[in-house]
Design an enzyme around this catalytic site. Structure first.
Site, mmCIF file in Angstrom:
data_model
loop_
_atom_site.group_PDB
_atom_site.id
_atom_site.type_symbol
_atom_site.label_atom_id
_atom_site.label_comp_id
_atom_site.label_asym_id
_atom_site.label_seq_id
_atom_site.Cartn_x
_atom_site.Cartn_y
_atom_site.Cartn_z
ATOM 1 N N SER A 94 -4.996 9.264 9.174
ATOM 2 C CA SER A 94 -6.408 9.048 9.472
ATOM 3 C C SER A 94 -7.042 8.553 8.172
ATOM 4 O O SER A 94 -6.565 7.605 7.558
ATOM 5 C CB SER A 94 -7.058 10.343 9.985
ATOM 6 O OG SER A 94 -8.425 10.179 10.218
ATOM 7 N N ALA B 130 -14.488 5.258 13.716
ATOM 8 C CA ALA B 130 -14.169 5.672 15.080
ATOM 9 C C ALA B 130 -12.665 5.645 15.340
ATOM 10 O O ALA B 130 -12.126 6.537 16.007
ATOM 11 C CB ALA B 130 -14.897 4.778 16.078
ATOM 12 N N TYR C 99 -14.334 1.348 12.129
ATOM 13 C CA TYR C 99 -13.178 1.893 11.412
ATOM 14 C C TYR C 99 -13.181 3.414 11.472
ATOM 15 O O TYR C 99 -12.158 4.035 11.760
ATOM 16 C CB TYR C 99 -13.192 1.418 9.960
ATOM 17 C CG TYR C 99 -12.090 2.018 9.115
ATOM 18 C CD1 TYR C 99 -10.779 1.580 9.250
ATOM 19 C CD2 TYR C 99 -12.360 3.034 8.199
ATOM 20 C CE1 TYR C 99 -9.753 2.132 8.484
ATOM 21 C CE2 TYR C 99 -11.355 3.598 7.433
ATOM 22 C CZ TYR C 99 -10.053 3.139 7.579
ATOM 23 O OH TYR C 99 -9.042 3.702 6.828
ATOM 24 N N LYS D 225 -10.362 6.150 13.140
ATOM 25 C CA LYS D 225 -9.737 7.239 12.394
ATOM 26 C C LYS D 225 -10.111 8.611 12.960
ATOM 27 O O LYS D 225 -9.316 9.551 12.886
ATOM 28 C CB LYS D 225 -10.110 7.127 10.918
ATOM 29 C CG LYS D 225 -9.512 5.886 10.249
ATOM 30 C CD LYS D 225 -7.997 5.825 10.412
ATOM 31 C CE LYS D 225 -7.356 4.684 9.675
ATOM 32 N NZ LYS D 225 -5.874 4.688 9.812
ATOM 33 N N GLY E 192 0.769 -1.230 0.000
ATOM 34 C CA GLY E 192 0.000 0.000 0.000
ATOM 35 C C GLY E 192 0.800 1.279 0.000
ATOM 36 O O GLY E 192 1.938 1.339 -0.476
#
Length: 285
Positions: free
Chosen positions: A136, A153, A151, A155, A15
């Site tokens: 984030s 939450a 997810y 971030k 990634g």
């Protein structure tokens, strides 16, 4: 010549993290890269140089993080830039996800970054400089994605503690930036980087539909270019004026603007109710 900065990047076996590491090494930076799978990381990077330090690190384990940070300082003498990138997506509505599934997502996405910050800050405090980039997501600014609540939450938590961190370290010459990427063409939406609820509930129509959209329409068609994002990281890190909030991608920019407009509208519409909760001064006789 002043030596190039030493970077620490977490979550680098694939990634955006991997793309950033490759870009940094190509441009002559010294890079420490953490991964749970160091063999995959070594295969991706290829031939090692003295500028590259791969580290198999369990970010959820504070002792493992402490050992990794000490090794970086021992090898390169310092750390200048930290990119807290490690994390994964956990899908499932709030009812569907078990306590264990939710906590695991917080462990990696939130507490892993806090462990890094805790162990790096003594070095940053000592030299009165340093930069944090905490990754984030646009889902850490705009949360109206059904089935993404946990997810989101994690971030939002990253954004929250980074805002506090920026204020805590300001007088120490250290900066902290929240990075909100939109959809980038990485393997984030593929199996292995995205986990589904173990026990889905069919009644959640909106959540299931959004899962299908991500799987069949968005995956492979993300508009964001990881190479361009890596260049932005380097540009901002080398700048004397680093932002607290950094949105990446036109989609993230547009979604953030949309939420800001909604907030402004609702603040205006409900202004009288909002202010009615203050203690009211007694009318003068």
């Amino acid at each position: 010549m002043k030596p190039k900065k030493v970077w620490l990047v977490t979550g680098t076996s694939k990634g955006l993290g991997l793309t950033l590491v490759k870009k940094l090494l190509k441009e002559g930076y010294r890079v420490a890269a953490t991964s749970r799978d160091i063999n995959m990381l070594n295969e991706e990077i290829g031939q090692h140089t003295q500028n590259f330090l791969p580290l198999q690190t369990d970010l959820v384990n504070n002792e493992s993080v402490q050992t990794a940070i000490a090794k970086i300082v021992e090898t390169f003498g310092t750390i200048d830039v930290v990119v807290n990138n490690a994390g994964y997506g956990q899908l499932g509505t709030l009812e569907e996800l078990s306590d264990e599934e939710a906590r695991q997502n917080f462990d990696v996405n939130v507490f892993g970054s806090l462990n890094i910050i805790r162990q790096v800050m003594p070095y940053f405090r000592e030299k009165k400089s340093g930069a944090f980039f905490n990754i984030s997501s646009i889902a850490g600014f705009l949360g109206t994605f059904p089935g993404w609540g946990i997810y989101n939450a994690t971030k939002f938590a990253v954004a929250g503690f980074t805002e506090a961190l920026s204020a805590e370290v300001k007088s120490l010459g250290v900066t902290a930036t929240i990075v909100y990427p939109g959809y980038f063409k990485t393997n984030f939406l593929l199996k292995g980087s995205m986990r589904l609820a173990t026990h889905p509930i069919a009644d959640y129509k909106e959540a299931r539909e959004l899962e299908v959209i991500h799987d069949e329409q968005i995956a492979g068609n993300q508009p964001g270019d990881p190479e361009s994002a890596a260049s932005v990281f380097i540009q901002v890190a080398e700048s004397d004026h680093r932002p607290l909030h950094l949105f990446l991608g036109t989609d993230a920019f547009n979604m953030a603007n949309s939420k800001i407009e909604t907030l402004k509208e609702q603040l205006s519409t409900f202004e009288s109710l909002t202010k009615s909760t203050d203690f009211q001064l007694a009318a003068k006789k």
